[in-house]
Design a protein around this motif. Structure first.
Motif, mmCIF file in Angstrom:
data_model
loop_
_atom_site.group_PDB
_atom_site.id
_atom_site.type_symbol
_atom_site.label_atom_id
_atom_site.label_comp_id
_atom_site.label_asym_id
_atom_site.label_seq_id
_atom_site.Cartn_x
_atom_site.Cartn_y
_atom_site.Cartn_z
ATOM 1 N N GLY A 147 0.817 -1.205 0.000
ATOM 2 C CA GLY A 147 0.000 0.000 0.000
ATOM 3 C C GLY A 147 0.847 1.249 0.000
ATOM 4 O O GLY A 147 0.562 2.213 -0.701
ATOM 5 N N HIS A 148 1.969 1.238 0.766
ATOM 6 C CA HIS A 148 2.871 2.381 0.806
ATOM 7 C C HIS A 148 3.487 2.614 -0.563
ATOM 8 O O HIS A 148 3.561 3.744 -1.047
ATOM 9 C CB HIS A 148 3.955 2.145 1.855
ATOM 10 N N CYS A 149 3.937 1.546 -1.217
ATOM 11 C CA CYS A 149 4.561 1.667 -2.532
ATOM 12 C C CYS A 149 3.556 2.171 -3.558
ATOM 13 O O CYS A 149 3.890 2.949 -4.441
ATOM 14 C CB CYS A 149 5.132 0.329 -2.982
ATOM 15 N N LYS A 150 2.305 1.698 -3.422
ATOM 16 C CA LYS A 150 1.279 2.097 -4.383
ATOM 17 C C LYS A 150 1.025 3.594 -4.305
ATOM 18 O O LYS A 150 0.770 4.252 -5.309
ATOM 19 C CB LYS A 150 0.002 1.308 -4.114
ATOM 20 N N ASP A 151 1.083 4.164 -3.070
ATOM 21 C CA ASP A 151 0.817 5.582 -2.881
ATOM 22 C C ASP A 151 2.029 6.451 -3.191
ATOM 23 O O ASP A 151 1.910 7.668 -3.281
ATOM 24 C CB ASP A 151 0.369 5.845 -1.439
ATOM 25 N N ARG A 152 3.173 5.852 -3.355
ATOM 26 C CA ARG A 152 4.397 6.598 -3.633
ATOM 27 C C ARG A 152 4.392 7.099 -5.069
ATOM 28 O O ARG A 152 4.143 6.340 -5.998
ATOM 29 C CB ARG A 152 5.603 5.684 -3.393
ATOM 30 N N SER B 273 15.897 26.051 -7.090
ATOM 31 C CA SER B 273 14.732 26.799 -6.607
ATOM 32 C C SER B 273 13.736 25.917 -5.842
ATOM 33 O O SER B 273 12.857 26.432 -5.154
ATOM 34 C CB SER B 273 14.024 27.498 -7.770
ATOM 35 N N TRP B 274 13.886 24.588 -5.964
ATOM 36 C CA TRP B 274 12.971 23.663 -5.287
ATOM 37 C C TRP B 274 13.556 23.121 -3.972
ATOM 38 O O TRP B 274 13.054 22.138 -3.433
ATOM 39 C CB TRP B 274 12.661 22.476 -6.194
ATOM 40 N N TYR B 275 14.594 23.750 -3.440
ATOM 41 C CA TYR B 275 15.322 23.136 -2.326
ATOM 42 C C TYR B 275 14.480 22.956 -1.063
ATOM 43 O O TYR B 275 14.773 22.091 -0.232
ATOM 44 C CB TYR B 275 16.599 23.946 -2.017
ATOM 45 N N LYS B 276 13.425 23.752 -0.884
ATOM 46 C CA LYS B 276 12.550 23.584 0.285
ATOM 47 C C LYS B 276 11.499 22.505 0.056
ATOM 48 O O LYS B 276 11.150 21.758 0.973
ATOM 49 C CB LYS B 276 11.847 24.904 0.618
ATOM 50 N N LEU B 277 10.970 22.428 -1.169
ATOM 51 C CA LEU B 277 9.879 21.497 -1.464
ATOM 52 C C LEU B 277 10.362 20.058 -1.586
ATOM 53 O O LEU B 277 9.691 19.129 -1.123
ATOM 54 C CB LEU B 277 9.174 21.913 -2.752
ATOM 55 N N LYS B 278 11.518 19.868 -2.185
ATOM 56 C CA LYS B 278 12.019 18.516 -2.463
ATOM 57 C C LYS B 278 12.094 17.647 -1.201
ATOM 58 O O LYS B 278 11.560 16.523 -1.183
ATOM 59 C CB LYS B 278 13.382 18.590 -3.156
ATOM 60 N N PRO B 279 12.711 18.114 -0.108
ATOM 61 C CA PRO B 279 12.747 17.253 1.093
ATOM 62 C C PRO B 279 11.387 17.016 1.718
ATOM 63 O O PRO B 279 11.166 15.982 2.352
ATOM 64 C CB PRO B 279 13.687 18.002 2.050
ATOM 65 N N LEU B 280 10.446 17.958 1.563
ATOM 66 C CA LEU B 280 9.100 17.754 2.097
ATOM 67 C C LEU B 280 8.421 16.587 1.383
ATOM 68 O O LEU B 280 7.803 15.722 2.022
ATOM 69 C CB LEU B 280 8.263 19.022 1.942
ATOM 70 N N LEU B 281 8.524 16.552 0.064
ATOM 71 C CA LEU B 281 7.930 15.455 -0.702
ATOM 72 C C LEU B 281 8.627 14.138 -0.395
ATOM 73 O O LEU B 281 7.981 13.091 -0.264
ATOM 74 C CB LEU B 281 8.008 15.762 -2.195
ATOM 75 N N GLU B 282 9.941 14.179 -0.271
ATOM 76 C CA GLU B 282 10.700 12.952 0.011
ATOM 77 C C GLU B 282 10.383 12.415 1.401
ATOM 78 O O GLU B 282 10.315 11.196 1.592
ATOM 79 C CB GLU B 282 12.192 13.227 -0.140
ATOM 80 N N SER B 283 10.163 13.311 2.356
ATOM 81 C CA SER B 283 9.844 12.854 3.715
ATOM 82 C C SER B 283 8.482 12.174 3.770
ATOM 83 O O SER B 283 8.200 11.406 4.686
ATOM 84 C CB SER B 283 9.872 14.036 4.688
ATOM 85 N N ALA B 284 7.632 12.454 2.752
ATOM 86 C CA ALA B 284 6.318 11.794 2.660
ATOM 87 C C ALA B 284 6.398 10.485 1.886
ATOM 88 O O ALA B 284 5.370 9.850 1.631
ATOM 89 C CB ALA B 284 5.314 12.734 1.999
ATOM 90 N N ALA C 290 -1.961 14.521 -5.823
ATOM 91 C CA ALA C 290 -1.445 13.166 -6.036
ATOM 92 C C ALA C 290 -2.415 12.107 -5.532
ATOM 93 O O ALA C 290 -2.509 11.014 -6.093
ATOM 94 C CB ALA C 290 -0.089 13.017 -5.344
ATOM 95 N N ASN C 291 -3.148 12.427 -4.482
ATOM 96 C CA ASN C 291 -4.050 11.450 -3.873
ATOM 97 C C ASN C 291 -5.419 11.425 -4.538
ATOM 98 O O ASN C 291 -6.266 10.642 -4.160
ATOM 99 C CB ASN C 291 -4.201 11.749 -2.370
#
Length: 274
Positions: free
Chosen positions: A20-25, A40-51, A273-274
């Motif tokens: 289920g986790h992989c499917k939502d990734r 320019s995406w340096y703030k957003l990139k880790p937020l998405l990766e942490s999810a 995404a969801n």
């Protein structure tokens, strides 16, 4: 119940949770705007990766740390080559979500027209949003008609081969792009922006983006309410012109929403995404 059965049930439950986790990734590909880069995406990139998402922030030609110079990039296709190359090497069963900012909206349309089967959704973040009824340069031309020369402030426009190059000056960055962003991000931009181009001359000669390609992939738009560079009324006009129904809004965001409202942009992308 025997210990063997308990172990089997636990393994089954863990495998289902993992599946289920992989499917939502998702795989987000972040595409910057003119004069900017992957930085320019340096703030957003880790937020998405942490999810749990996979994130690729790339430099288009003559941008960021890409070694080309804008004088050597004659067409939009060459400028967009790094994104085209990424989609070309993506596995057939692994679609991406393209996220384009500002001029990056044209990059999304161009790449999706070439590889529609590789793109799950296009997300335009306060970006130029083309349609399939007019030539690719249409939304840039309409923007130019409504934007007085004085609005560009200290932006430099110069002949560059068969096109016009563009370089944002510190006054334009301060007052038009980063007016609600932290001063640290403004200073970073002053150090890292590079000359770019709108490629109007080339895009005006290209055929329309196709309904079978770009037009076949779902689109979302994220409106930034305090954007001075691409004002809200123009964002809304493009949304209506391209008939986009999935629209989100981020209040208080300037043009560089990834700096002024990174958490809200992350939430919006999660929602899409969801």
């Amino acid at each position: 119940m025997s210990s063997e059965k308990i172990v089997l049930i636990l393994i089954f439950c863990l495998s289902m949770m993992s599946w289920g986790h992989c499917k939502d990734r998702k795989h987000f590909v972040l595409v910057h705007g003119a004069c900017h880069g992957a930085w320019s995406w340096y703030k957003l990139k880790p937020l998405l990766e942490s999810a749990g998402h996979k994130v690729t922030a790339l430099d288009l030609a003559a941008s960021g740390i890409n070694m080309r110079k804008i004088d050597d990039v004659d067409t939009f296709a060459v400028y967009n080559q790094p994104l085209l190359r990424l989609l070309a090497t993506t596995l057939p069963n692994q679609k991406v979500i393209l996220v384009g900012h500002s001029l990056g909206g044209l990059s999304l349309a161009h790449a999706t027209d070439e590889y529609p089967q590789k793109v799950e959704r296009n997300v335009f973040v306060s970006a130029f949003l083309p349609d399939t009824e007019h030539r690719p340069s249409y939304v840039l031309e309409k923007y130019g008609e409504r934007t007085p020369t004085s609005a560009w402030m200290d932006t430099k426009f110069e002949p560059s081969g068969n096109k016009t190059s563009m370089f944002f000056g510190p006054m334009f960055l301060t007052n038009k792009l980063y007016q609600r962003s932290p001063v640290q991000d403004l200073e970073l931009a002053k150090s890292l922006v590079r000359p770019s181009s709108l490629f109007l001359e080339d895009l005006s000669r290209q055929k329309n983006f196709s309904k079978e390609g770009y037009g076949s992939v779902p689109r979302s738009y994220i409106v930034c309410t305090e954007d001075i560079a691409i004002p809200v009324d123009y964002q809304q006009w493009m949304i209506q012109n391209a008939a986009v129904n999935n629209v989100l809004s981020i209040k208080g965001a300037d043009h560089m929403v990834m700096n002024s409202k990174p958490r809200q942009l992350f939430d919006a992308l999660q929602n899409i995404a969801n």
